[in-house]
Design a protein around this motif. Structure first.
Motif, PDB file in Angstrom:
ATOM      1  N   ALA A   5       0.955  -1.017   0.189  1.00 45.65           N
ATOM      2  CA  ALA A   5      -0.208   0.119   0.199  1.00 45.65           C
ATOM      3  C   ALA A   5       0.975   1.259  -0.151  1.00 45.65           C
ATOM      4  N   ILE A   6       1.094   2.208  -1.046  1.00 46.25           N
ATOM      5  CA  ILE A   6       2.131   2.931  -1.574  1.00 46.25           C
ATOM      6  C   ILE A   6       1.303   4.402  -0.620  1.00 46.25           C
ATOM      7  N   ILE A   7       1.824   4.472   0.218  1.00 47.99           N
ATOM      8  CA  ILE A   7       0.982   6.566   1.325  1.00 47.99           C
ATOM      9  C   ILE A   7       1.747   7.076   1.246  1.00 47.99           C
ATOM     10  N   ALA A  41      -3.115   1.786   9.592  1.00 46.18           N
ATOM     11  CA  ALA A  41      -3.289   1.123  10.595  1.00 46.18           C
ATOM     12  C   ALA A  41      -4.622  -0.150   9.899  1.00 46.18           C
ATOM     13  N   THR A  42      -4.950   1.128   8.885  1.00 43.47           N
ATOM     14  CA  THR A  42      -6.307  -0.017   8.322  1.00 43.47           C
ATOM     15  C   THR A  42      -5.712  -1.080   7.141  1.00 43.47           C
ATOM     16  N   SER A  43      -4.705  -0.297   7.028  1.00 42.42           N
ATOM     17  CA  SER A  43      -4.106  -0.989   5.223  1.00 42.42           C
ATOM     18  C   SER A  43      -3.499  -2.501   5.757  1.00 42.42           C
ATOM     19  N   THR A  44      -2.635  -2.360   7.782  1.00 41.28           N
ATOM     20  CA  THR A  44      -1.938  -3.844   7.950  1.00 41.28           C
ATOM     21  C   THR A  44      -3.491  -4.316   8.463  1.00 41.28           C
ATOM     22  N   ASP A  65       8.298   3.485  12.689  1.00 43.50           N
ATOM     23  CA  ASP A  65       8.150   1.810  13.205  1.00 43.50           C
ATOM     24  C   ASP A  65       6.721   1.383  13.248  1.00 43.50           C
ATOM     25  N   ARG A  66       6.189   1.792  12.285  1.00 40.04           N
ATOM     26  CA  ARG A  66       4.395   1.738  11.523  1.00 40.04           C
ATOM     27  C   ARG A  66       4.415   1.385   9.880  1.00 40.04           C
ATOM     28  N   THR A 108     -12.146  -3.545   5.269  1.00 37.92           N
ATOM     29  CA  THR A 108     -13.002  -4.614   4.275  1.00 37.92           C
ATOM     30  C   THR A 108     -13.088  -3.392   2.948  1.00 37.92           C
ATOM     31  N   ASP A 109     -12.439  -2.405   3.493  1.00 37.90           N
ATOM     32  CA  ASP A 109     -12.521  -1.408   1.733  1.00 37.90           C
ATOM     33  C   ASP A 109     -11.411  -1.935   1.411  1.00 37.90           C
ATOM     34  N   LEU A 110     -10.864  -2.018   1.689  1.00 37.99           N
ATOM     35  CA  LEU A 110      -9.364  -3.210   1.083  1.00 37.99           C
ATOM     36  C   LEU A 110      -9.193  -4.513   1.456  1.00 37.99           C
TER      37      LEU A 110
END
Length: 205
Positions: A5-7, A41-44, A65-66, A108-110
């Motif tokens: 997930a490239i953010i 956090a949602t991506s993880t 650290d994330r 769920t979106d991801l």
């Protein structure tokens, strides 16, 4: 194949200027940081590997650290997305470029998206105003963010899945966006930051 997930995160300072009529600079910084933390956090939680693209030292330290942190070399959001996609290809990963300002996003979106991306299919999630909140392609594309970017991106994708979900349609740029997100059940977390129409000063995780 793993999905990154490239953010892109430009900075925690000086952004979200359209919110300036209702939020101070420190309040906007708090909001930007909180939104980014939620997206990471949602991506993880969805099983993606978060990769933060930034040229800002403070963002890089915060994200260390994330997520995997990649220093941005390209210009603007287009350059950051290109840097991230290039890193993912070199690392043998599928990639998904994902905005960092999605207040209603859920795992769920991801999950559906990650399965499609892992299988090598193109996908695009438009924002409600015609922008692009998430995009992936097995081939190199020319990123072209800005007004109505979904149309420009869609024209480059082969047989894409177009995803229209609340968590991906709703990014946060304007006072109207903030009010809408705060009133939505999925935006109840903003209540910790949003009090009587103002985001509280102070650090946020």
């Amino acid at each position: 194949m793993p999905v990154a997930a490239i953010i892109p995160i430009r900075s925690f300072q000086g952004g979200k200027n359209r919110l300036a009529p209702i939020l101070t600079g420190p309040e906007r910084s708090t909001l930007i940081r909180a939104l980014a933390a939620r997206v990471l956090a949602t991506s993880t939680s969805a099983g993606l590997e978060p990769v933060v693209i930034t040229a800002d030292e403070a963002v890089a330290e915060w994200a260390a650290d994330r997520a995997t942190v990649i220093r941005q070399t390209g210009e603007g959001l287009d350059g950051a997305a290109s840097d991230g996609a290039r890193w993912a290809r070199d690392a043998g990963r599928r990639w998904l470029v994902l905005h960092a300002d999605l207040p209603l996003i859920t795992p769920t979106d991801l999950t559906e998206i990650s399965n499609v991306v892992a299988a090598g299919q193109s996908m695009l999630a438009p924002s409600s105003d015609g922008g692009t909140t998430a995009i992936s392609s097995p081939k190199t594309i020319d990123f072209s963010y800005g007004p109505l970017s979904a149309q420009r991106h869609l024209a480059q994708l082969e047989d894409p899945l177009v995803v229209a979900r609340t968590g991906l349609l709703h990014d946060l740029d304007s006072p109207t966006d903030l009010a809408s997100a705060t009133s939505h059940p999925l935006g109840s977390w903003l209540g910790e930051l949003y009090d009587a129409g103002r985001i509280r000063d102070g650090a946020s995780e």
